[in-house]
Design a protein around this motif. Structure first.
Motif, PDB file in Angstrom:
ATOM      1  N   GLU A 201     -23.543  -2.473  13.426  1.00  0.00           N
ATOM      2  CA  GLU A 201     -24.039  -4.630  12.768  1.00  0.00           C
ATOM      3  C   GLU A 201     -22.570  -4.700  13.082  1.00  0.00           C
ATOM      4  OE1 GLU A 201     -25.760  -5.527   8.964  1.00  0.00           O
ATOM      5  OE2 GLU A 201     -23.816  -4.800   8.795  1.00  0.00           O
ATOM      6  N   ILE A 202     -21.617  -5.042  13.129  1.00  0.00           N
ATOM      7  CA  ILE A 202     -20.102  -5.359  14.114  1.00  0.00           C
ATOM      8  C   ILE A 202     -20.950  -5.455  15.435  1.00  0.00           C
ATOM      9  CG2 ILE A 202     -17.468  -6.247  13.940  1.00  0.00           C
ATOM     10  CD1 ILE A 202     -18.678  -5.994  11.360  1.00  0.00           C
ATOM     11  N   HIS A 203     -21.000  -4.479  15.839  1.00  0.00           N
ATOM     12  CA  HIS A 203     -21.100  -5.367  17.762  1.00  0.00           C
ATOM     13  C   HIS A 203     -21.914  -6.496  17.765  1.00  0.00           C
ATOM     14  CE1 HIS A 203     -20.127  -0.995  18.408  1.00  0.00           C
ATOM     15  NE2 HIS A 203     -19.320  -1.240  18.186  1.00  0.00           N
ATOM     16  N   ALA A 204     -22.962  -6.031  16.725  1.00  0.00           N
ATOM     17  CA  ALA A 204     -24.209  -7.286  17.083  1.00  0.00           C
ATOM     18  C   ALA A 204     -24.268  -8.695  16.474  1.00  0.00           C
ATOM     19  CB  ALA A 204     -25.714  -6.871  16.139  1.00  0.00           C
ATOM     20  N   ALA A 205     -22.816  -8.638  15.778  1.00  0.00           N
ATOM     21  CA  ALA A 205     -22.880  -9.560  14.952  1.00  0.00           C
ATOM     22  C   ALA A 205     -21.179 -10.424  16.331  1.00  0.00           C
ATOM     23  CB  ALA A 205     -21.240  -9.760  13.423  1.00  0.00           C
ATOM     24  N   VAL A 206     -20.569  -9.172  16.632  1.00  0.00           N
ATOM     25  CA  VAL A 206     -19.238 -10.370  17.394  1.00  0.00           C
ATOM     26  C   VAL A 206     -20.673 -10.756  18.473  1.00  0.00           C
ATOM     27  CG1 VAL A 206     -17.805  -9.116  19.525  1.00  0.00           C
ATOM     28  CG2 VAL A 206     -17.652  -8.769  17.201  1.00  0.00           C
ATOM     29  N   ALA A 207     -21.493 -10.057  19.404  1.00  0.00           N
ATOM     30  CA  ALA A 207     -21.990 -10.547  20.764  1.00  0.00           C
ATOM     31  C   ALA A 207     -23.092 -11.999  20.476  1.00  0.00           C
ATOM     32  CB  ALA A 207     -23.003  -9.309  20.843  1.00  0.00           C
ATOM     33  N   PHE A 208     -23.278 -12.479  18.991  1.00  0.00           N
ATOM     34  CA  PHE A 208     -23.572 -13.562  19.070  1.00  0.00           C
ATOM     35  C   PHE A 208     -22.369 -14.283  18.756  1.00  0.00           C
ATOM     36  CE2 PHE A 208     -23.620 -16.575  15.496  1.00  0.00           C
ATOM     37  CZ  PHE A 208     -24.597 -17.396  15.743  1.00  0.00           C
ATOM     38  N   LEU A 209     -21.168 -14.307  18.530  1.00  0.00           N
ATOM     39  CA  LEU A 209     -20.044 -14.839  17.929  1.00  0.00           C
ATOM     40  C   LEU A 209     -19.673 -15.074  19.467  1.00  0.00           C
ATOM     41  CD1 LEU A 209     -18.784 -13.552  14.800  1.00  0.00           C
ATOM     42  CD2 LEU A 209     -19.912 -15.708  15.248  1.00  0.00           C
ATOM     43  N   ASP A 210     -19.696 -14.053  20.255  1.00  0.00           N
ATOM     44  CA  ASP A 210     -18.807 -14.449  21.737  1.00  0.00           C
ATOM     45  C   ASP A 210     -20.187 -15.741  22.464  1.00  0.00           C
ATOM     46  OD1 ASP A 210     -16.691 -13.119  21.512  1.00  0.00           O
ATOM     47  OD2 ASP A 210     -17.249 -11.097  22.451  1.00  0.00           O
ATOM     48  N   GLY A 211     -21.140 -15.928  21.972  1.00  0.00           N
ATOM     49  CA  GLY A 211     -21.730 -16.913  22.937  1.00  0.00           C
ATOM     50  C   GLY A 211     -21.543 -17.787  22.520  1.00  0.00           C
ATOM     51  N   ALA A 212     -22.149 -18.163  20.863  1.00  0.00           N
ATOM     52  CA  ALA A 212     -22.176 -19.449  20.483  1.00  0.00           C
ATOM     53  C   ALA A 212     -21.258 -20.367  20.069  1.00  0.00           C
ATOM     54  CB  ALA A 212     -22.103 -18.394  17.930  1.00  0.00           C
ATOM     55  N   PRO A 213     -22.678 -22.223  20.460  1.00  0.00           N
ATOM     56  CA  PRO A 213     -21.599 -22.726  21.053  1.00  0.00           C
ATOM     57  C   PRO A 213     -21.256 -23.481  20.333  1.00  0.00           C
ATOM     58  CG  PRO A 213     -24.303 -22.591  21.143  1.00  0.00           C
ATOM     59  CD  PRO A 213     -23.581 -21.807  20.226  1.00  0.00           C
ATOM     60  N   ASP A 214     -21.332 -23.278  18.556  1.00  0.00           N
ATOM     61  CA  ASP A 214     -20.092 -23.950  17.561  1.00  0.00           C
ATOM     62  C   ASP A 214     -18.847 -22.293  17.537  1.00  0.00           C
ATOM     63  OD1 ASP A 214     -18.432 -24.514  15.673  1.00  0.00           O
ATOM     64  OD2 ASP A 214     -20.237 -24.933  14.456  1.00  0.00           O
ATOM     65  N   ARG A 215     -17.966 -23.270  18.579  1.00  0.00           N
ATOM     66  CA  ARG A 215     -16.517 -22.015  18.438  1.00  0.00           C
ATOM     67  C   ARG A 215     -15.589 -22.318  17.466  1.00  0.00           C
ATOM     68  NH1 ARG A 215     -18.379 -18.421  20.105  1.00  0.00           N
ATOM     69  NH2 ARG A 215     -16.270 -18.025  21.027  1.00  0.00           N
ATOM     70  N   SER A 216     -15.611 -23.501  16.974  1.00  0.00           N
ATOM     71  CA  SER A 216     -15.043 -23.078  15.369  1.00  0.00           C
ATOM     72  C   SER A 216     -15.579 -22.806  14.959  1.00  0.00           C
ATOM     73  CB  SER A 216     -14.281 -25.167  15.455  1.00  0.00           C
ATOM     74  OG  SER A 216     -15.512 -25.670  14.968  1.00  0.00           O
ATOM     75  N   ARG A 217     -16.563 -22.717  14.132  1.00  0.00           N
ATOM     76  CA  ARG A 217     -17.433 -21.626  13.307  1.00  0.00           C
ATOM     77  C   ARG A 217     -17.221 -20.350  13.873  1.00  0.00           C
ATOM     78  NH1 ARG A 217     -23.196 -23.007  11.565  1.00  0.00           N
ATOM     79  NH2 ARG A 217     -23.761 -21.509   9.517  1.00  0.00           N
ATOM     80  N   ALA A 218     -17.771 -19.710  15.191  1.00  0.00           N
ATOM     81  CA  ALA A 218     -17.156 -18.883  15.594  1.00  0.00           C
ATOM     82  C   ALA A 218     -16.071 -18.131  15.181  1.00  0.00           C
ATOM     83  CB  ALA A 218     -17.971 -18.570  17.305  1.00  0.00           C
ATOM     84  N   GLN A 219     -14.782 -18.796  15.421  1.00  0.00           N
ATOM     85  CA  GLN A 219     -13.420 -18.254  15.281  1.00  0.00           C
ATOM     86  C   GLN A 219     -13.410 -17.668  14.004  1.00  0.00           C
ATOM     87  OE1 GLN A 219     -10.901 -17.890  18.195  1.00  0.00           O
ATOM     88  NE2 GLN A 219     -10.429 -16.558  16.657  1.00  0.00           N
ATOM     89  N   ALA A 220     -13.679 -18.476  12.951  1.00  0.00           N
ATOM     90  CA  ALA A 220     -13.595 -18.601  11.808  1.00  0.00           C
ATOM     91  C   ALA A 220     -13.867 -17.092  11.173  1.00  0.00           C
ATOM     92  CB  ALA A 220     -13.647 -19.782  10.863  1.00  0.00           C
ATOM     93  N   ALA A 221     -15.798 -17.189  11.761  1.00  0.00           N
ATOM     94  CA  ALA A 221     -16.669 -15.852  11.290  1.00  0.00           C
ATOM     95  C   ALA A 221     -15.726 -15.032  11.771  1.00  0.00           C
ATOM     96  CB  ALA A 221     -17.975 -16.786  11.694  1.00  0.00           C
TER      97      ALA A 221
END
Length: 325
Positions: A195-215
């Motif tokens: 589940e964490i792998h899937a979350a990282v795969a999403f966050l590494d490509g998410a357009p909102d980089r500041s939100r992705a960094q915080a998550a």
């Protein structure tokens, strides 16, 4: 075009000189892996290996991948080896997108058609199920149950959404799927490695980089607090294995941060990552391939998975600067 990596043996070496060669610790990591791939892999993995490590072109990879396409613009035919049969599935299609992304071909009309398929198989909240009910009637791994009205699944949705964003693909399906991923990732509490792998795969490509960094920062604290990554492979038995996983199915820092620029890389110290990569390199077997860490349920799936796992191990090692041969 992939960078060509020096090998211990040329592919033009006569077969009589190569067949039956005894495994040797003096042959390079890549040379031993190459022998393993030619002996065991499907055509797709052979062509992927040639692209990533032998300087071959991308077109043969695309040609081999096209054999797995289905009439509804998805992918099937056991592309993801744990789901057998001809029907398309979200997990097959996610696998296909990863292959296309890795060869720089994740775009254009082909991906637009894939997005239409994803729209058609989505759940009511716009995300992807792990397994579409069409799988019923064909063999599948016992740890992926088929149900009539499958729920949305971050493991299926997150990697696809992150990959499409990273490739600057824009399609109506992505809006609700992205909202689902944000809600699912930011609600994670008690979790498990995949589940964490899937979350990282999403966050590494998410357009909102500041939100992705915080998550990602929050998930990194969660991974360490719940001991979801083995930080010292010499003491792996001291770390818990998630419920439902195979005995000894541990996950290591390199499993979360496959490339150095992943947000997950900041979760681990340089020393922890080096130990993890040392462990990954040491996992290469005498036949040249890497083992499949999860539960194996049929001889054919085990055989098909090992070349895939081997290619990913090599790509991870190379991405982190390890010499292959």
């Amino acid at each position: 075009m992939a960078e060509s990596v020096a090998r211990g043996q040329s592919p033009t070496t006569p077969p009589a000189d190569r067949a039956g060669a005894e495994p040797s610790p003096h042959r390079s990591v890549l040379a031993r892996a190459e022998e393993f791939v030619w002996l065991t892999a499907r055509v797709l993995e052979q062509r992927r290996f040639a692209y990533h490590f032998l300087g071959a072109a991308a077109e043969p990879v695309e040609t081999a991948l096209a054999a797995f396409r289905t009439d509804d613009d998805g992918y099937g035919h056991a592309l993801e080896p744990d789901l057998r049969g001809p029907v398309s599935q979200p997990l097959h299609t996610a696998h296909a997108l990863r292959v296309l992304d890795a060869i720089g071909r994740c775009g254009g009309q082909r991906v637009e058609r894939v997005c239409r398929y994803l729209s058609e198989v989505s759940t009511p909240d716009g995300a992807l199920p792990a397994i579409h009910p069409s799988q019923r009637g064909y063999p599948y791994a016992p740890f992926v149950p088929v149900v009539d009205n499958p729920p949305s699944d971050l493991l299926a949705t997150g990697p696809v959404v992150g990959l499409l964003h990273r490739n600057q693909v824009w399609h109506a399906w992505l809006f609700r799927a992205t909202d689902y991923c944000w809600a699912a990732v930011e609600a994670l509490d008690k979790s498990h490695p995949y589940e964490i792998h899937a979350a990282v795969a999403f966050l590494d490509g998410a357009p909102d980089r500041s939100r992705a960094q915080a998550a990602a920062d929050r998930l990194g604290r969660l991974v360490r607090a719940q001991r979801l990554a083995v930080l010292d492979p010499r003491r792996r038995d001291d770390y818990p294995v998630a419920a439902g996983y195979a005995p000894g199915e541990h996950h290591f820092p390199h499993d979360y941060a496959r490339v150095p620029d992943s947000l997950a890389r900041a979760w681990f110290t340089d020393e922890e990552m080096e130990r993890s990569l040392d462990h990954l390199a040491a996992e290469q077997k005498p036949d040249g391939g890497w083992p499949v860490p999860w539960r194996q349920w049929a001889p054919g799936t085990a055989l098909e998975w090992r070349p895939i796992v081997t290619i990913e191990a090599l790509r991870t090692l190379r991405a982190h600067g390890r010499e292959l041969g």
